[in-house]
Design a protein around this motif. Structure first.
Motif, PDB file in Angstrom:
ATOM      1  N   UNK A  30       0.818  -1.214   0.000  1.00 40.30           N
ATOM      2  CA  UNK A  30       0.000   0.000   0.000  1.00 40.30           C
ATOM      3  C   UNK A  30       0.849   1.261   0.000  1.00 40.30           C
ATOM      4  N   UNK A  31       1.950   1.240   0.749  1.00 43.21           N
ATOM      5  CA  UNK A  31       2.710   2.478   0.947  1.00 43.21           C
ATOM      6  C   UNK A  31       3.697   2.776  -0.171  1.00 43.21           C
ATOM      7  N   UNK A  32       4.285   1.762  -0.786  1.00 43.99           N
ATOM      8  CA  UNK A  32       5.305   2.014  -1.814  1.00 43.99           C
ATOM      9  C   UNK A  32       4.765   2.863  -2.963  1.00 43.99           C
ATOM     10  N   UNK A  33       3.631   2.509  -3.579  1.00 41.86           N
ATOM     11  CA  UNK A  33       3.125   3.367  -4.671  1.00 41.86           C
ATOM     12  C   UNK A  33       2.737   4.752  -4.181  1.00 41.86           C
ATOM     13  N   UNK A  34       2.306   4.870  -2.937  1.00 40.93           N
ATOM     14  CA  UNK A  34       1.940   6.168  -2.388  1.00 40.93           C
ATOM     15  C   UNK A  34       3.166   7.081  -2.294  1.00 40.93           C
ATOM     16  N   UNK A  35       4.293   6.501  -1.857  1.00 47.96           N
ATOM     17  CA  UNK A  35       5.530   7.282  -1.742  1.00 47.96           C
ATOM     18  C   UNK A  35       6.057   7.680  -3.117  1.00 47.96           C
ATOM     19  N   UNK A  36       6.037   6.747  -4.070  1.00 44.26           N
ATOM     20  CA  UNK A  36       6.542   7.057  -5.413  1.00 44.26           C
ATOM     21  C   UNK A  36       5.677   8.110  -6.107  1.00 44.26           C
ATOM     22  N   UNK A  37       4.374   8.084  -5.836  1.00 47.94           N
ATOM     23  CA  UNK A  37       3.496   9.114  -6.376  1.00 47.94           C
ATOM     24  C   UNK A  37       3.805  10.461  -5.743  1.00 47.94           C
ATOM     25  N   UNK A  38       4.062  10.440  -4.449  1.00 48.59           N
ATOM     26  CA  UNK A  38       4.409  11.683  -3.741  1.00 48.59           C
ATOM     27  C   UNK A  38       5.723  12.260  -4.267  1.00 48.59           C
ATOM     28  N   UNK A  39       6.649  11.379  -4.625  1.00 50.13           N
ATOM     29  CA  UNK A  39       7.930  11.827  -5.166  1.00 50.13           C
ATOM     30  C   UNK A  39       7.748  12.660  -6.428  1.00 50.13           C
ATOM     31  N   UNK A  40       6.777  12.279  -7.261  1.00 49.43           N
ATOM     32  CA  UNK A  40       6.535  13.010  -8.495  1.00 49.43           C
ATOM     33  C   UNK A  40       5.894  14.369  -8.248  1.00 49.43           C
ATOM     34  N   UNK A  41       5.198  14.517  -7.138  1.00 48.73           N
ATOM     35  CA  UNK A  41       4.443  15.736  -6.870  1.00 48.73           C
ATOM     36  C   UNK A  41       5.177  16.729  -5.983  1.00 48.73           C
ATOM     37  N   UNK A  42       6.091  16.252  -5.163  1.00 52.57           N
ATOM     38  CA  UNK A  42       6.734  17.117  -4.170  1.00 52.57           C
ATOM     39  C   UNK A  42       8.183  17.380  -4.538  1.00 52.57           C
ATOM     40  N   UNK A  43       8.623  18.629  -4.534  1.00 54.19           N
ATOM     41  CA  UNK A  43      10.027  18.929  -4.832  1.00 54.19           C
ATOM     42  C   UNK A  43      10.946  18.293  -3.798  1.00 54.19           C
ATOM     43  N   UNK A  57      15.824  11.433  -3.192  1.00 54.54           N
ATOM     44  CA  UNK A  57      14.679  12.288  -2.872  1.00 54.54           C
ATOM     45  C   UNK A  57      14.254  12.067  -1.438  1.00 54.54           C
ATOM     46  N   UNK A  58      13.853  13.149  -0.799  1.00 52.29           N
ATOM     47  CA  UNK A  58      13.378  13.090   0.581  1.00 52.29           C
ATOM     48  C   UNK A  58      12.180  14.014   0.702  1.00 52.29           C
ATOM     49  N   UNK A  59      11.089  13.514   1.262  1.00 48.09           N
ATOM     50  CA  UNK A  59       9.889  14.331   1.418  1.00 48.09           C
ATOM     51  C   UNK A  59      10.037  15.282   2.591  1.00 48.09           C
ATOM     52  N   UNK A  60       9.092  16.173   2.722  1.00 46.11           N
ATOM     53  CA  UNK A  60       9.022  16.987   3.935  1.00 46.11           C
ATOM     54  C   UNK A  60       8.627  16.073   5.100  1.00 46.11           C
ATOM     55  N   UNK A  61       8.941  16.472   6.338  1.00 41.07           N
ATOM     56  CA  UNK A  61       8.726  15.569   7.485  1.00 41.07           C
ATOM     57  C   UNK A  61       7.283  15.564   7.987  1.00 41.07           C
ATOM     58  N   UNK A  62       6.344  15.357   7.087  1.00 39.99           N
ATOM     59  CA  UNK A  62       4.928  15.357   7.457  1.00 39.99           C
ATOM     60  C   UNK A  62       4.243  14.091   6.943  1.00 39.99           C
ATOM     61  N   UNK A  63       4.962  12.975   6.957  1.00 37.11           N
ATOM     62  CA  UNK A  63       4.435  11.728   6.413  1.00 37.11           C
ATOM     63  C   UNK A  63       3.100  11.343   7.043  1.00 37.11           C
ATOM     64  N   UNK A  64       2.930  11.667   8.310  1.00 37.15           N
ATOM     65  CA  UNK A  64       1.695  11.288   9.000  1.00 37.15           C
ATOM     66  C   UNK A  64       0.469  11.902   8.339  1.00 37.15           C
ATOM     67  N   UNK A  65       0.629  13.068   7.701  1.00 36.25           N
ATOM     68  CA  UNK A  65      -0.520  13.755   7.109  1.00 36.25           C
ATOM     69  C   UNK A  65      -0.947  13.165   5.770  1.00 36.25           C
TER      70      UNK A  65
END
Length: 215
Positions: A30-43, A57-65
């Motif tokens: 469930x989480x892997x495609x969610x993270x890869x999709x987020x990678x495309x959307x978030x700088x 790539x590293x997301x902002x520290x708001x994974x819980x949201x």
């Protein structure tokens, strides 16, 4: 009178917990495609754990949201392990309301993670959603998690060719390596520097990295 044997004590221990998420297969699907999709959307987000152009790539520290309801499963396991490894000064166990900060990260072939500590936090860790090895065991693929001796190079400055003949004493002043596996959690004190060797796997390494502190 026979002289008693010397007592060898390992003092000032540094705990590192290697654990596996019990529901990793469902969780990762469930989480892997969610993270890869987020990678495309978030700088690309940079911070203390990532300040180079080859650290992925590293997301902002708001994974819980945005990580969905499943992310609470990982947080629950991380909090339980933090409780298991934390004690009052008299040695009694504690149950604490740990505050968690988490972010997702993706690393591809040729990327690495520079070693860093996490000031202001008590426990830090990483969960491997996908180790990126594609089930290959070749050590040449690299990507090992490395944990540096918190004493720095001090134990190795005088005679770097020698170590201590006690458990885990041969790497004094150096680093300990852990080869990641999908579903693995590594939890360690936040002051212990953690990084990753250059990753040369064919797949993408997908991780969740997190910090815990007291409220």
């Amino acid at each position: 009178m026979v002289a008693p044997k010397p007592q060898i004590r390992s003092m000032f221990a540094t705990p590192v917990c290697v654990h596996y998420l019990p529901v990793a297969q469902e969780f990762n699907a469930e989480l892997r495609p969610l993270i890869l999709d987020r990678q495309q959307k978030e700088p690309l987000h940079t911070g203390p754990a990532q300040n180079g152009s080859h650290q992925g790539w590293r997301s902002s520290p708001d994974l819980e949201s945005w990580g969905g309801s499943q992310i609470q499963t990982l947080f629950r396991v991380a909090r339980e392990q933090a409780d298991n490894l934390t004690a009052n000064r008299n040695g009694s166990r504690v149950v604490l309301d740990w505050k968690v900060q988490a972010w997702a990260a993706v690393r591809s072939k040729g990327e690495y993670l520079e070693r860093n500590a996490r000031p202001g936090w008590y426990w830090s860790g990483i969960y491997y959603v996908d180790d990126g090895y594609n089930k290959q065991d070749d050590e040449a693929l690299g990507g090992e998690a490395e944990l540096a001796d918190p004493r720095g190079v001090l134990p190795a400055m005088l005679a770097p060719q020698y170590g201590f003949r006690v458990p885990n004493g041969l790497t004094a002043g150096q680093v300990e390596l852990i080869r990641p596996q999908t579903g693995m959690i590594i939890l360690h004190p936040s002051w212990l520097p953690r990084g990753e060797h250059r990753f040369d796997g064919a797949g993408q390494r997908v991780t969740i990295e997190f910090d815990l502190t007291l409220p």
